[in-house]
Design a protein around this motif. Structure first.
Motif, mmCIF file in Angstrom:
data_model
loop_
_atom_site.group_PDB
_atom_site.id
_atom_site.type_symbol
_atom_site.label_atom_id
_atom_site.label_comp_id
_atom_site.label_asym_id
_atom_site.label_seq_id
_atom_site.Cartn_x
_atom_site.Cartn_y
_atom_site.Cartn_z
ATOM 1 N N ASN A 4 2.084 -1.931 -4.581
ATOM 2 C CA ASN A 4 1.048 -0.948 -4.660
ATOM 3 C C ASN A 4 0.164 -1.458 -6.040
ATOM 4 N N LEU A 43 -0.603 7.923 0.273
ATOM 5 C CA LEU A 43 0.270 8.958 0.955
ATOM 6 C C LEU A 43 1.091 8.400 2.185
ATOM 7 N N MET A 44 0.349 7.665 2.841
ATOM 8 C CA MET A 44 0.878 7.036 4.177
ATOM 9 C C MET A 44 2.142 6.029 3.921
ATOM 10 N N GLY A 45 1.658 5.098 2.967
ATOM 11 C CA GLY A 45 2.425 3.842 2.810
ATOM 12 C C GLY A 45 3.931 4.380 2.050
ATOM 13 N N GLY A 72 0.808 -1.252 -0.085
ATOM 14 C CA GLY A 72 -0.049 0.055 0.128
ATOM 15 C C GLY A 72 0.785 1.177 0.104
ATOM 16 N N LEU A 73 1.057 1.825 -1.062
ATOM 17 C CA LEU A 73 1.920 2.826 -1.233
ATOM 18 C C LEU A 73 0.938 4.004 -1.688
ATOM 19 N N THR A 104 -6.654 1.812 2.425
ATOM 20 C CA THR A 104 -7.681 2.486 2.508
ATOM 21 C C THR A 104 -8.230 2.202 3.710
ATOM 22 N N THR A 109 -1.673 0.438 -7.817
ATOM 23 C CA THR A 109 -1.189 1.366 -8.803
ATOM 24 C C THR A 109 0.252 1.399 -8.810
ATOM 25 N N THR A 132 -3.623 0.166 8.660
ATOM 26 C CA THR A 132 -4.921 0.634 8.156
ATOM 27 C C THR A 132 -5.762 1.148 9.261
ATOM 28 N N SER A 133 -6.461 2.343 8.909
ATOM 29 C CA SER A 133 -7.409 2.896 10.019
ATOM 30 C C SER A 133 -8.577 1.878 10.081
ATOM 31 N N LEU A 178 -7.578 -7.704 -0.837
ATOM 32 C CA LEU A 178 -6.485 -7.995 -1.279
ATOM 33 C C LEU A 178 -5.441 -9.254 -0.766
ATOM 34 N N CYS A 224 -0.889 -0.823 4.485
ATOM 35 C CA CYS A 224 -1.533 0.447 4.900
ATOM 36 C C CYS A 224 -2.400 0.645 3.723
ATOM 37 N N ALA A 255 -0.342 10.457 13.166
ATOM 38 C CA ALA A 255 0.585 11.270 12.555
ATOM 39 C C ALA A 255 0.104 11.496 11.089
ATOM 40 N N ILE A 256 0.650 12.537 10.461
ATOM 41 C CA ILE A 256 0.491 12.733 8.908
ATOM 42 C C ILE A 256 1.687 12.293 8.507
ATOM 43 N N PRO A 257 1.767 11.937 6.995
ATOM 44 C CA PRO A 257 2.808 11.392 6.456
ATOM 45 C C PRO A 257 4.182 12.069 6.722
ATOM 46 N N ILE A 297 -2.008 4.768 13.381
ATOM 47 C CA ILE A 297 -0.966 6.010 13.211
ATOM 48 C C ILE A 297 -1.651 7.301 13.606
HETATM 49 P P1 NAP Z 1 -4.517 6.940 0.057
HETATM 50 O O1 NAP Z 1 -3.413 7.911 -0.261
HETATM 51 O O2 NAP Z 1 -5.730 7.126 -0.272
HETATM 52 O O3 NAP Z 1 -3.887 5.438 -0.155
HETATM 53 C C1 NAP Z 1 -4.900 4.281 -0.002
HETATM 54 C C2 NAP Z 1 -3.960 3.067 -0.387
HETATM 55 O O4 NAP Z 1 -4.790 2.061 -0.528
HETATM 56 C C3 NAP Z 1 -3.477 3.322 -1.869
HETATM 57 O O5 NAP Z 1 -2.218 2.609 -1.842
HETATM 58 C C4 NAP Z 1 -4.440 2.390 -2.604
HETATM 59 O O6 NAP Z 1 -3.971 1.680 -3.982
HETATM 60 C C5 NAP Z 1 -4.708 1.275 -1.591
HETATM 61 N N1 NAP Z 1 -6.090 0.323 -1.894
HETATM 62 C C6 NAP Z 1 -7.343 0.951 -1.762
HETATM 63 N N2 NAP Z 1 -8.257 -0.020 -1.824
HETATM 64 C C7 NAP Z 1 -7.446 -1.058 -2.293
HETATM 65 C C8 NAP Z 1 -7.840 -2.282 -2.665
HETATM 66 N N3 NAP Z 1 -8.935 -2.810 -2.777
HETATM 67 N N4 NAP Z 1 -6.690 -3.257 -3.065
HETATM 68 C C9 NAP Z 1 -5.260 -2.969 -3.169
HETATM 69 N N5 NAP Z 1 -4.918 -1.520 -2.817
HETATM 70 C C10 NAP Z 1 -6.050 -0.833 -2.136
HETATM 71 O O7 NAP Z 1 -4.505 6.930 1.971
HETATM 72 P P2 NAP Z 1 -3.529 7.294 3.083
HETATM 73 O O8 NAP Z 1 -3.576 8.453 3.317
HETATM 74 O O9 NAP Z 1 -1.991 6.339 2.540
HETATM 75 O O10 NAP Z 1 -4.033 6.315 4.164
HETATM 76 C C11 NAP Z 1 -3.753 4.875 4.212
HETATM 77 C C12 NAP Z 1 -4.295 4.551 5.697
HETATM 78 O O11 NAP Z 1 -3.472 5.250 6.749
HETATM 79 C C13 NAP Z 1 -5.782 4.829 5.922
HETATM 80 O O12 NAP Z 1 -6.561 3.792 6.708
HETATM 81 C C14 NAP Z 1 -5.705 6.194 6.731
HETATM 82 O O13 NAP Z 1 -6.875 6.321 7.656
HETATM 83 C C15 NAP Z 1 -4.616 5.932 7.495
HETATM 84 N N6 NAP Z 1 -3.869 7.199 7.972
HETATM 85 C C16 NAP Z 1 -3.566 8.364 7.174
HETATM 86 C C17 NAP Z 1 -3.084 9.298 7.637
HETATM 87 C C18 NAP Z 1 -2.799 10.566 6.422
HETATM 88 O O14 NAP Z 1 -2.513 11.680 7.146
HETATM 89 N N7 NAP Z 1 -2.631 10.337 5.376
HETATM 90 C C19 NAP Z 1 -2.830 9.511 8.839
HETATM 91 C C20 NAP Z 1 -3.171 8.530 9.926
HETATM 92 C C21 NAP Z 1 -3.669 7.205 9.403
HETATM 93 P P3 NAP Z 1 -4.160 2.546 -5.095
HETATM 94 O O15 NAP Z 1 -2.832 3.514 -4.808
HETATM 95 O O16 NAP Z 1 -3.703 1.504 -6.151
HETATM 96 O O17 NAP Z 1 -5.350 3.318 -5.351
#
Ligand code: NAP
Length: 293
Positions: A35, A15-17, A12-13, A70, A37, A95-96, A78, A68, A123-125, A121
């Motif tokens: 990932n 923003l956070m990954g 999972g790549l 959605t 994508t 994952t949240s 997956l 990590c 924190a922000i990325p 997590i």
């Molecule tokens: P994001 O940028 O939207 O990324 C989502 C990731 O999930 C992408 O790698 C996406 O793949 C993948 N994904 C979604 N559905 C999928 C599926 N069915 N099969 C395979 N891959 C799938 O979100 P994010 O910010 O990285 O957040 C990820 C997690 O971290 C969430 O649970 C979020 O709540 C948690 N989090 C985030 C933050 C933050 O500030 N960003 C802070 C704390 C916690 P694709 O790239 O192919 O779409």
């Protein structure tokens, strides 16, 4: 004991990954990524990550995998296919989600032979890889201890206990704190703006109040844990009168009074149940009841 050469996989790549994988690379860990994508792996590959062609290859590349995505459904979609081998992998799901999802995912992963830790997590990325990034873990302590030195590359790593749901519960409790503080500040700001005081002027005063109130928490927590609420500072009925003033003031100024009315309604119920002479934390009894009936 793991060291900086311990291989890690990140699935999972988003923003956070990407931030998680980047922090492992920066700390020197051989890092395999996958990932859906593929293009999102380009920057990490340029920095030295290995891009696995399939999820199964990604899992096989390291004995420790961080996932990590959605949401939990995405994790299940997956990893749930029959060609995925989880046997003896340590899977850390950052994952949240909620505590029930975490416990269910743990059961599911463990039935498939994985060691499973759940995480949250806080924190922000951009903070990942610094001490500012607090990352909570729950699940078997031995699994956490086996990998804690590797996980330290991500930030301030905290272990909460064996119940897999704890990391999510702490995450939700943190959200409850965050929104309550922000909403209280917005209420005060809305009132003061009617008198021409802008948000920037009020903010330092609000910060002082929030810090002062935060200092009451350990003492109030002792009251909650002991189940005894002597009114050492003020009685709930005194607080309820102040809440009535806040409602009246908000309404007179034409600003929203829904939030103070909600809190006053809870205090009134507690007073009606005979707790008016006790201290504010007695409201834990109201907060501990379901609101769905
Ligand atoms: P994001 O940028 O939207 O990324 C989502 C990731 O999930 C992408 O790698 C996406 O793949 C993948 N994904 C979604 N559905 C999928 C599926 N069915 N099969 C395979 N891959 C799938 O979100 P994010 O910010 O990285 O957040 C990820 C997690 O971290 C969430 O649970 C979020 O709540 C948690 N989090 C985030 C933050 C933050 O500030 N960003 C802070 C704390 C916690 P694709 O790239 O192919 O779409």
């Amino acid at each position: 004991m793991e060291n900086h050469e311990t291989p890690v996989t990140v699935i999972g790549l988003g923003l956070m990954g990407q931030a998680l994988a980047g922090a492992f690379l920066k700390a020197g860990h051989p890092t395999t990524v996958w990932n859906r994508t593929t293009s999102k792996a380009e920057k990490l590959v340029a920095e030295g990550a290995q891009l696995a062609p399939t999820v199964a290859d990604a899992l096989a590349a390291s004995s420790l995998t961080i996932i990590c995505l959605t949401d939990y459904q995405a994790v299940r979609d997956l990893l749930g296919t029959s060609d995925i081998e989880l046997n003896s992998t340590t899977l850390i799901n950052l994952t949240s989600g909620d505590s029930a999802q975490a416990r269910e995912a743990a059961q599911w992963a463990e039935q498939r032979g994985a060691h499973y830790l759940d995480g949250a997590i806080m924190a922000i990325p951009s903070a990942i890889g610094t001490a500012e990034a607090v990352i909570l873990h729950s699940g078997p302590q031995s699994d956490f201890e086996a990998h804690s030195s590797t996980l330290e590359a991500l930030g301030t790593i905290t272990y909460l206990g064996a119940d897999h749901g704890l990391a999510s519960l702490y995450d939700m409790a943190g959200l409850a704190m965050m929104w309550s503080i922000l909403n209280a500040w917005l209420q005060g700001t809305a009132m003061l703006r009617t008198a021409g005081v802008d948000a920037t002027t009020f903010a330092p005063f609000a910060q002082q109040i929030a810090t002062g109130v935060a200092e009451w928490l350990p003492g109030y927590a002792e009251q909650i844990d002991s189940g005894s609420f002597p009114a050492e500072v003020s009685a709930l009925e005194t607080d309820a009168r102040a809440m009535a003033h806040l409602i009246e003031q908000s309404e007179a100024l034409g600003v929203n009074a829904e939030l103070p009315k909600l809190i006053k309604a809870m205090a009134d119920r507690s007073i009606a149940a005979g707790h008016g002479a006790e201290q504010y934390p007695v409201l834990i009894q109201e907060f501990s009841k379901s609101s769905s009936n």
